[in-house]
Design a protein around this motif. Structure first.
Motif, PDB file in Angstrom:
ATOM      1  N   VAL A  63      16.138 -14.684  24.449  1.00  0.00           N
ATOM      2  CA  VAL A  63      17.145 -14.259  25.424  1.00  0.00           C
ATOM      3  C   VAL A  63      16.445 -14.009  26.756  1.00  0.00           C
ATOM      4  CG1 VAL A  63      18.909 -12.566  26.012  1.00  0.00           C
ATOM      5  CG2 VAL A  63      18.520 -13.164  23.619  1.00  0.00           C
ATOM      6  N   ASP A  65      17.400 -12.893  30.624  1.00  0.00           N
ATOM      7  CA  ASP A  65      18.487 -12.374  31.448  1.00  0.00           C
ATOM      8  C   ASP A  65      18.053 -12.391  32.910  1.00  0.00           C
ATOM      9  OD1 ASP A  65      20.947 -11.408  32.104  1.00  0.00           O
ATOM     10  OD2 ASP A  65      20.570  -9.361  31.453  1.00  0.00           O
ATOM     11  N   PHE A  96      13.888 -13.212  35.971  1.00  0.00           N
ATOM     12  CA  PHE A  96      14.514 -12.825  34.707  1.00  0.00           C
ATOM     13  C   PHE A  96      13.562 -11.953  33.906  1.00  0.00           C
ATOM     14  CE2 PHE A  96      12.192 -16.701  33.656  1.00  0.00           C
ATOM     15  CZ  PHE A  96      11.600 -16.405  32.428  1.00  0.00           C
ATOM     16  N   GLY A  99      15.081 -10.431  26.891  1.00  0.00           N
ATOM     17  CA  GLY A  99      15.846  -9.445  26.158  1.00  0.00           C
ATOM     18  C   GLY A  99      15.549  -9.486  24.673  1.00  0.00           C
ATOM     19  N   GLU A 125      28.426 -10.341  32.596  1.00  0.00           N
ATOM     20  CA  GLU A 125      27.664 -11.565  32.825  1.00  0.00           C
ATOM     21  C   GLU A 125      28.263 -12.723  32.033  1.00  0.00           C
ATOM     22  OE1 GLU A 125      23.438 -11.195  32.408  1.00  0.00           O
ATOM     23  OE2 GLU A 125      23.477  -8.997  32.575  1.00  0.00           O
ATOM     24  N   ALA A 127      26.631 -16.195  29.948  1.00  0.00           N
ATOM     25  CA  ALA A 127      25.380 -16.775  29.466  1.00  0.00           C
ATOM     26  C   ALA A 127      25.562 -18.250  29.159  1.00  0.00           C
ATOM     27  CB  ALA A 127      24.894 -16.049  28.218  1.00  0.00           C
ATOM     28  N   PHE A 152      28.658 -12.360  28.208  1.00  0.00           N
ATOM     29  CA  PHE A 152      27.410 -11.650  27.935  1.00  0.00           C
ATOM     30  C   PHE A 152      27.525 -10.258  28.561  1.00  0.00           C
ATOM     31  CE2 PHE A 152      23.026 -10.478  28.866  1.00  0.00           C
ATOM     32  CZ  PHE A 152      22.211 -11.154  27.961  1.00  0.00           C
ATOM     33  N   ASP A 154      25.360  -7.006  28.985  1.00  0.00           N
ATOM     34  CA  ASP A 154      24.023  -6.435  28.868  1.00  0.00           C
ATOM     35  C   ASP A 154      24.123  -4.908  28.974  1.00  0.00           C
ATOM     36  OD1 ASP A 154      21.265  -5.998  29.020  1.00  0.00           O
ATOM     37  OD2 ASP A 154      21.248  -6.282  31.196  1.00  0.00           O
ATOM     38  N   LYS A 175      17.183  -1.473  27.828  1.00  0.00           N
ATOM     39  CA  LYS A 175      17.978  -2.690  27.603  1.00  0.00           C
ATOM     40  C   LYS A 175      17.894  -3.162  26.152  1.00  0.00           C
ATOM     41  CE  LYS A 175      18.885  -3.807  32.062  1.00  0.00           C
ATOM     42  NZ  LYS A 175      20.178  -4.241  32.626  1.00  0.00           N
ATOM     43  N   THR A 179      23.552  -6.033  23.074  1.00  0.00           N
ATOM     44  CA  THR A 179      24.054  -7.045  24.004  1.00  0.00           C
ATOM     45  C   THR A 179      25.236  -7.733  23.329  1.00  0.00           C
ATOM     46  OG1 THR A 179      21.863  -7.459  24.941  1.00  0.00           O
ATOM     47  CG2 THR A 179      23.537  -9.131  25.310  1.00  0.00           C
ATOM     48  N   GLY A 246      21.211 -15.423  30.439  1.00  0.00           N
ATOM     49  CA  GLY A 246      22.255 -14.661  31.106  1.00  0.00           C
ATOM     50  C   GLY A 246      22.211 -14.852  32.611  1.00  0.00           C
ATOM     51  N   GLY A 248      22.891 -12.678  34.815  1.00  0.00           N
ATOM     52  CA  GLY A 248      22.743 -11.433  35.547  1.00  0.00           C
ATOM     53  C   GLY A 248      24.123 -10.902  35.897  1.00  0.00           C
TER      54      GLY A 248
END
Length: 313
Positions: A63, A65, A96, A99, A125, A127, A152, A154, A175, A179, A246, A248
């Motif tokens: 992942v 992000d 990025f 994750g 977000e 993805a 997505f 987050d 984080k 998710t 992702g 963001g």
């Protein structure tokens, strides 16, 4: 085409979403299997969507992000340290962080408060999910490596994140807890009609907390296209089927921290148990998760002062 993973009758299956029913794949066949194969197997008898629990459509190997919305960077930066503007380095390349692929939850699953968190936030977000392996791709090549898109969320423990990032690395436990991916994976061809003249996907994004709209934006307000994100991720590295990238967080209320920065106070307040966050992306669908109490943190001792001895002493 829309592909989903789901639990029904105590069994986990995957299949094609067709209106208000699911057409399941043969037992054991996952969405990731379909992505890797590049073809859809024959499906079985329909299962009503209302009778299943939707799971994350893929279990991603990795992942990434990104932070592709300028407005989000500006608002959150003001929230964290009251600094105005966007760092010049943001414009150079799509930054990025990696994750936790083991923290994916479904479209309607409960979200436990992260241990020790007092300032939980969501992040709206979209993805992209990789369909073909590649390395050192150009943005033009990267478009053919995107299999589809999903919503997505987050989830972010802002107080934990703020403290740990003072060390000078990216977020970790801030984080790490959850998710949301879902409600399903929409293949890239379905979203092609939404492209604007610059090649961005012009999808409406809406965030609600307890039924009240707190954010609205357009996916086309990204600073880079998804093809650019994939190309950058593949620079000197490989992207592989099932990898999740992702976008963001979007701007204009795509998360609470941005609003805190703009308003100079925690308004709306951080999420608490009982709050429900509903995120909708045009052309993809809606996810809605309720916050519930979480576990208390297990104590970890503070670091000891650095020893000054050296080898041979």
């Amino acid at each position: 085409m829309r592909l989903a993973a789901f639990a029904h009758g105590g069994v986990i299956r995957s299949g094609v979403v067709d209106g208000d029913v699911l057409l399941p794949f043969p037992p054991g066949a996952t969405v990731l299997d379909v992505i890797r194969a590049g073809s859809v197997p024959e499906t079985g008898p329909a299962v009503p969507l209302a009778e299943v629990r939707l799971l994350p459509p893929v279990e991603p190997p990795t992942v990434r992000d990104f932070v592709a919305f300028e407005e989000h960077v500006e608002g959150v930066r003001r929230s964290v340290d009251n600094t105005a503007g966007v760092p010049d380095a943001w414009y150079d390349a799509p930054t990025f962080y990696f994750g936790n692929p083991y923290a994916m939850i479904g479209a309607h699953d409960d979200v436990p408060m992260p241990p020790g968190c007092q300032a939980l936030d969501f992040e709206l977000e979209v993805a992209a999910v990789i369909g073909r392996e590649g390395a050192d791709l150009t943005p033009e090549q990267a478009r053919d490596h995107i299999y589809g898109y999903t919503v997505f969320n987050d989830w972010s423990a802002r107080d934990l994140q703020s403290r740990e990032m003072r060390v000078g690395l990216g977020p970790c436990k801030g984080k790490d807890s959850a998710t949301t991916l879902g409600p399903w994976l929409v293949t890239a061809d379905e979203l092609e009609p939404y492209r604007d003249g610059d090649g961005f996907l012009r999808l409406a994004l809406t965030a609600e907390v307890n039924g009240e709209v707190v954010g609205r934006d357009l996916l086309s307000n990204m600073g880079w296209r998804f093809e650019d994100l994939v190309a950058y991720a593949s620079r000197g590295a490989r992207v592989r089927p099932g990898d999740v990238l992702g976008s963001g967080t979007c701007g204009n209320g795509g998360c609470l921290a941005e609003l805190w920065g703009l308003r100079g106070r925690q308004d709306p307040p951080p999420l608490r148990p009982g709050d429900t966050v509903t995120l909708t992306v045009e052309g993809i669908g809606t996810v809605s998760n309720t916050v519930v109490p979480g576990a208390a943190p297990r104590p970890i001792p503070r670091a000891r002062p650095r020893p000054r001895t050296r080898p041979g002493e």
